[in-house]
Design an enzyme around this catalytic site. Structure first.
Site, PDB file in Angstrom:
ATOM      1  N   THR A  99       0.823  -1.212   0.000  1.00  0.00           N
ATOM      2  CA  THR A  99       0.000   0.000   0.000  1.00  0.00           C
ATOM      3  C   THR A  99       0.855   1.258   0.000  1.00  0.00           C
ATOM      4  O   THR A  99       0.541   2.239  -0.695  1.00  0.00           O
ATOM      5  CB  THR A  99      -0.944  -0.003   1.217  1.00  0.00           C
ATOM      6  OG1 THR A  99      -1.826  -1.124   1.125  1.00  0.00           O
ATOM      7  CG2 THR A  99      -1.754   1.276   1.277  1.00  0.00           C
ATOM      8  N   SER A 138      -6.979  -0.737  -6.723  1.00  0.00           N
ATOM      9  CA  SER A 138      -6.623  -1.047  -5.338  1.00  0.00           C
ATOM     10  C   SER A 138      -5.159  -1.454  -5.329  1.00  0.00           C
ATOM     11  O   SER A 138      -4.632  -1.912  -6.346  1.00  0.00           O
ATOM     12  CB  SER A 138      -7.488  -2.195  -4.808  1.00  0.00           C
ATOM     13  OG  SER A 138      -6.935  -2.749  -3.622  1.00  0.00           O
ATOM     14  N   THR A 139      -4.503  -1.291  -4.186  1.00  0.00           N
ATOM     15  CA  THR A 139      -3.155  -1.845  -4.072  1.00  0.00           C
ATOM     16  C   THR A 139      -3.168  -3.332  -4.394  1.00  0.00           C
ATOM     17  O   THR A 139      -2.192  -3.870  -4.926  1.00  0.00           O
ATOM     18  CB  THR A 139      -2.606  -1.624  -2.648  1.00  0.00           C
ATOM     19  OG1 THR A 139      -2.520  -0.220  -2.394  1.00  0.00           O
ATOM     20  CG2 THR A 139      -1.223  -2.244  -2.479  1.00  0.00           C
ATOM     21  N   ASN A 140      -4.295  -3.989  -4.110  1.00  0.00           N
ATOM     22  CA  ASN A 140      -4.403  -5.432  -4.335  1.00  0.00           C
ATOM     23  C   ASN A 140      -4.225  -5.845  -5.784  1.00  0.00           C
ATOM     24  O   ASN A 140      -3.888  -7.000  -6.064  1.00  0.00           O
ATOM     25  CB  ASN A 140      -5.761  -5.949  -3.857  1.00  0.00           C
ATOM     26  CG  ASN A 140      -5.976  -5.841  -2.363  1.00  0.00           C
ATOM     27  OD1 ASN A 140      -7.027  -6.217  -1.864  1.00  0.00           O
ATOM     28  ND2 ASN A 140      -5.008  -5.298  -1.627  1.00  0.00           N
ATOM     29  N   THR A 185      36.392 -37.635 -10.460  1.00  0.00           N
ATOM     30  CA  THR A 185      35.132 -37.808  -9.744  1.00  0.00           C
ATOM     31  C   THR A 185      35.451 -37.917  -8.262  1.00  0.00           C
ATOM     32  O   THR A 185      36.407 -38.596  -7.877  1.00  0.00           O
ATOM     33  CB  THR A 185      34.377 -39.083 -10.196  1.00  0.00           C
ATOM     34  OG1 THR A 185      35.202 -40.234  -9.972  1.00  0.00           O
ATOM     35  CG2 THR A 185      34.007 -39.010 -11.669  1.00  0.00           C
ATOM     36  N   SER A 316      47.225 -10.469  -1.483  1.00  0.00           N
ATOM     37  CA  SER A 316      47.531 -10.499  -0.054  1.00  0.00           C
ATOM     38  C   SER A 316      48.215  -9.215   0.374  1.00  0.00           C
ATOM     39  O   SER A 316      48.969  -8.607  -0.385  1.00  0.00           O
ATOM     40  CB  SER A 316      48.439 -11.682   0.275  1.00  0.00           C
ATOM     41  OG  SER A 316      48.824 -11.657   1.639  1.00  0.00           O
ATOM     42  N   SER A 317      47.938  -8.822   1.620  1.00  0.00           N
ATOM     43  CA  SER A 317      48.616  -7.660   2.190  1.00  0.00           C
ATOM     44  C   SER A 317      49.922  -8.057   2.853  1.00  0.00           C
ATOM     45  O   SER A 317      50.702  -7.186   3.251  1.00  0.00           O
ATOM     46  CB  SER A 317      47.701  -6.995   3.218  1.00  0.00           C
ATOM     47  OG  SER A 317      47.424  -7.902   4.273  1.00  0.00           O
ATOM     48  N   LYS A 322      51.279 -13.165  -4.207  1.00  0.00           N
ATOM     49  CA  LYS A 322      50.125 -14.055  -4.167  1.00  0.00           C
ATOM     50  C   LYS A 322      48.963 -13.430  -4.941  1.00  0.00           C
ATOM     51  O   LYS A 322      48.678 -12.249  -4.804  1.00  0.00           O
ATOM     52  CB  LYS A 322      49.705 -14.311  -2.718  1.00  0.00           C
ATOM     53  CG  LYS A 322      48.602 -15.349  -2.547  1.00  0.00           C
ATOM     54  CD  LYS A 322      48.412 -15.665  -1.062  1.00  0.00           C
ATOM     55  CE  LYS A 322      47.390 -16.759  -0.825  1.00  0.00           C
ATOM     56  NZ  LYS A 322      46.020 -16.269  -1.036  1.00  0.00           N
TER      57      LYS A 322
END
Length: 460
Positions: A99, A138-140, A185, A316-317, A322
């Site tokens: 609504t 209607s909102t419906n 697999t 990486s820091s 990496k």
């Protein structure tokens, strides 16, 4: 600020805002996600499309003057062109079965229409949000129709992203067709296969769901517009639904149809459940592909290392040099979100009672969120990962030659038991199958095995 009065009292609203009291109350009542309905451009356009179609239907059936219908239509055209979206401010997550969203649209259209009539914002006796913009509605029926239009508008970009990803995977399949590798697999060596066939399988599994999504989206073309409150058609003139839907078809270009049972259509959200389930299916497949890419590219020296993903940022820091598989990782996370969103949609669809489901706002929020995220994720995966993948052909060959996967092809030649014995002996002594044949098998079986590996070895 300006003051408006409604049935609950007075409300203070920013002076230049095109929305009215009900929108302002919703803004204050639902500070939930921080995501306004304007975040979903397609939803706002869907609302404007519905309002224009209804204005034209009311004009045709004598419910609105040409002037009022014309002003409403003109404002809706501007909204459909992308204007005024900043006025759609209510949170996408809200109580009231939509609504607040419907009234946000009604008030904005009315006030922008008043400007066109050279009147002041809030002079609703000239153009009223409920009496005129929301006439015969209607909102419906407005909200369920608008959210269906929003999904239909997003299906095209999603399918295009699926096609683009599938094309990228197929291109890599052709590029890698000549490269033989170990097929696996349960994370164990299985049989030889080509790297190209592996990528072609990924393309096929993505393509499979293009038709499924297209077919399921057609379920969303059935709308309940004209049903007004719970599908009873109350306060709507005869043939209003048929007339409004006809106009809506012309406005949107979508093959819309009026639901045969408006009572049922006002409460059933089965189409969203099925559509969301297929989005989840796409997410599951996509995540599996990304899992494989991360495993195949693991290393670069201590993992499988059959492919090299394009390096898009430092990984990486603290660890120099990496590089992480960040694109598949972010796509994995998008897929997890899609799976969780589908559960939300499922629970929300189940939570409806009697003739209406009040949980529609969270359904459209999560479906559109998933569609947008999957679309973006597949485009990023295609453009910033798949297209730049390089095969390490030497690594694939080395792993294949050092594996025991060719033993499966020997089973029909020397028998399953002998082939098992050969594989176990080779593994225990660190030998190739060919080197292990003579000490592991009887002379006749060993000769057959060696000859078969020499002339009929899968992949050469």
């Amino acid at each position: 600020m300006r003051t408006e009065t409604d049935s609950l009292g007075t409300v203070e609203i920013p002076q230049d805002a095109a929305w009215g009291s009900q929108t302002q109350r919703a803004r204050e009542n639902f500070p939930i996600t921080g995501v306004a309905i304007s975040h979903y451009h397609e939803l706002v356009v869907g609302l404007a499309s519905v309002k224009k179609a209804c204005a034209l239907a009311n004009r045709d059936l004598g419910g609105l003057s040409d002037e009022k219908a014309g002003v409403i239509s003109a404002v809706c055209d501007e909204i459909m062109d992308g204007q005024h979206h900043e006025q759609f401010i209510v949170d996408v997550m809200q109580g009231g079965a939509g609504t607040s969203t419907n009234m946000n649209a009604n008030e904005v259209i009315a006030n922008l229409g008043l400007k066109k009539l050279k009147a002041n914002i809030g002079e609703y006796d000239l153009l009223h949000p409920n009496d005129h913009v929301n006439r015969s509605q209607s909102t419906n029926d407005v909200y369920p129709t608008a959210i269906r239009l929003a999904v239909l508008a997003r299906i095209g970009p999603l399918i295009e992203a699926m096609y683009n990803l599938s094309k990228s995977l197929n291109n890599k399949a052709t590029e890698f067709d000549h490269i033989m590798k170990v097929g696996r697999t349960q994370l164990q060596d299985a049989v030889p296969m080509s790297l190209g066939s592996e990528f072609r399988g990924y393309a096929t599994t993505i393509n499979e769901d293009v038709d499924r999504l297209s077919d399921l989206s057609r379920l969303l073309t059935e709308v309940n517009l004209g049903g007004t409150a719970i599908g009873t058609r109350i306060n709507a003139p005869a043939k209003f639904g048929e007339t409004a839907v006809s106009h809506l078809r012309d406005i949107t270009g979508e093959p819309l149809s009026l639901a045969k049972d408006l009572i049922e259509a006002s409460s059933d959200l089965g189409a969203f459940v099925m559509f969301s389930g297929t989005l989840k299916r796409v997410g599951i497949k996509l995540s599996k592909i990304c899992n494989d890419l991360r495993l195949m590219s693991s290393g670069p020296r201590a993992g499988i290392g059959e492919i090299v993903l394009p390096a898009v940022q430092a990984g990486s820091s603290i660890m120099p040099g990496k590089v992480n598989p960040v694109i598949p990782e972010v796509v994995n996370q998008v897929c997890f979100q899609a799976i969780g969103n589908d559960l939300t949609v499922t629970m929300a669809a189940e939570a409806g009672q009697f003739q209406l489901n009040a949980m529609e706002p969270v359904i459209i929020h999560k479906v559109l969120e998933t569609m947008g995220s999957l679309t973006n994720a597949m485009n990023v995966l295609s453009d910033r990962c798949i297209k730049g993948i390089i095969a390490d052909e030497a690594r694939c060959q080395a792993l294949l030659e050092n594996s025991l996967v060719h033993v499966t092809a020997l089973a029909p030649v020397i028998g399953y038991e002998a082939a098992t014995k050969l594989a176990k002996y080779a593994q225990a002594h660190g030998l190739s199958l060919q080197a292990a044949a003579e000490p592991a098998l009887q002379a006749e079986q060993a000769q057959k095995a060696i000859e078969h590996m020499g002339f009929n070895n899968v992949g050469g």
